[in-house]
Design an enzyme around this catalytic site. Structure first.
Site, mmCIF file in Angstrom:
data_model
loop_
_atom_site.group_PDB
_atom_site.id
_atom_site.type_symbol
_atom_site.label_atom_id
_atom_site.label_comp_id
_atom_site.label_asym_id
_atom_site.label_seq_id
_atom_site.Cartn_x
_atom_site.Cartn_y
_atom_site.Cartn_z
ATOM 1 N N LYS A 128 68.144 58.723 64.291
ATOM 2 C CA LYS A 128 68.118 57.350 64.278
ATOM 3 C C LYS A 128 66.802 56.845 63.586
ATOM 4 C CE LYS A 128 71.806 57.163 66.862
ATOM 5 N NZ LYS A 128 73.261 56.516 66.091
ATOM 6 N N SER A 173 76.570 56.838 61.716
ATOM 7 C CA SER A 173 75.761 55.798 62.273
ATOM 8 C C SER A 173 74.506 55.421 61.539
ATOM 9 C CB SER A 173 75.478 56.294 63.693
ATOM 10 O OG SER A 173 74.665 57.425 63.620
#
Length: 236
Positions: free
Chosen positions: A130, A58
């Protein structure tokens, strides 16, 4: 008789200082050193820096599956979270169930996963990595007429986004609440980030007090050793 007894007593006291006594002394010192080393490791991990394993793609191309990173736990005690920072956070209550822990399996399997996550050689069930796109008060929108993400009505240049990916295939328009962050993966087409949790409590944002720290460096594999310069913040 008293003199003989005194000699025997003296010899019995001195005997442990021979080879057997020396061996026991070294064993005790070794155990002490190991204990001190473990205690220091625990203190460093809890308060200074911690290793994490990257389990998904991701955050590609910045971080790949199997990368190990070091995360500073002091960074946000000495300063504020900035847009563009790559952070690790505890996702319970936002990205994961509040009771998320170590997954299923038997006690030994759960222990093994916990130890692996502790050492940064296995994925954690509740920690996520993230990039910070919006800080408290930011108005984050995607996308403008040119397909760019905007923050506070200004387009953001995102050189770290996975080649060929759009800024987001899912439109959104959010104002980041006080004490929370809007976060996204660099591999926008393969990241279940704030966009995937818009309907959840918090509207996809992550509480600031759940941030574990800032990613400082990739330390494994050695061929991908790299630091902050390769995780550059967005330019506007």
């Amino acid at each position: 008789v008293r003199d003989v007894d005194a000699d025997v007593t003296t010899e019995s006291v001195r005997e442990p200082h021979g080879p057997a006594g020396t061996h026991r002394s070294w064993s005790h010192e070794l155990l002490l050193l190991v204990g001190v080393a473990l205690a220091l490791t625990l203190v460093v991990r809890l308060f200074v820096v911690q290793a994490f394993y990257i389990p998904s793609g991701s955050m590609e191309p910045t971080l790949h599956v199997g990368d190990r990173v070091l995360v500073s736990k002091l960074a946000y005690r000495l300063g504020d979270v900035q847009r563009g920072d790559v952070v690790v956070f505890d996702g319970r209550g936002s990205f994961a169930p509040s009771d998320a822990n170590t997954g299923g399996g038997g006690a030994l399997a759960r222990l093994g996963r916990s130890v692996g996550a502790f050492l940064g050689v296995a994925p954690s069930e509740r920690d996520f990595v993230k990039r910070v796109v919006g800080v408290p008060g930011d108005h984050v929108v995607c996308c403008d007429a040119q397909g760019r993400l905007t923050v506070n009505d200004r387009a953001v240049n995102e050189p770290y986004v996975y080649p060929g990916d759009a800024a987001s295939s899912q439109p959104f328009d959010v104002v980041v609440p006080s004490g929370r962050l809007w976060v996204m993966g660099d591999h926008r087409s393969d990241s279940a980030d704030s966009r995937a949790h818009l309907g959840d409590p918090g509207g996809g944002t992550v509480p600031l007090d759940r941030v574990i720290g800032k990613v400082l460096v990739r330390f494994w594999p050695l061929a991908r050793l790299g630091g902050n310069d390769e995780m550059a913040a967005p330019t506007r």
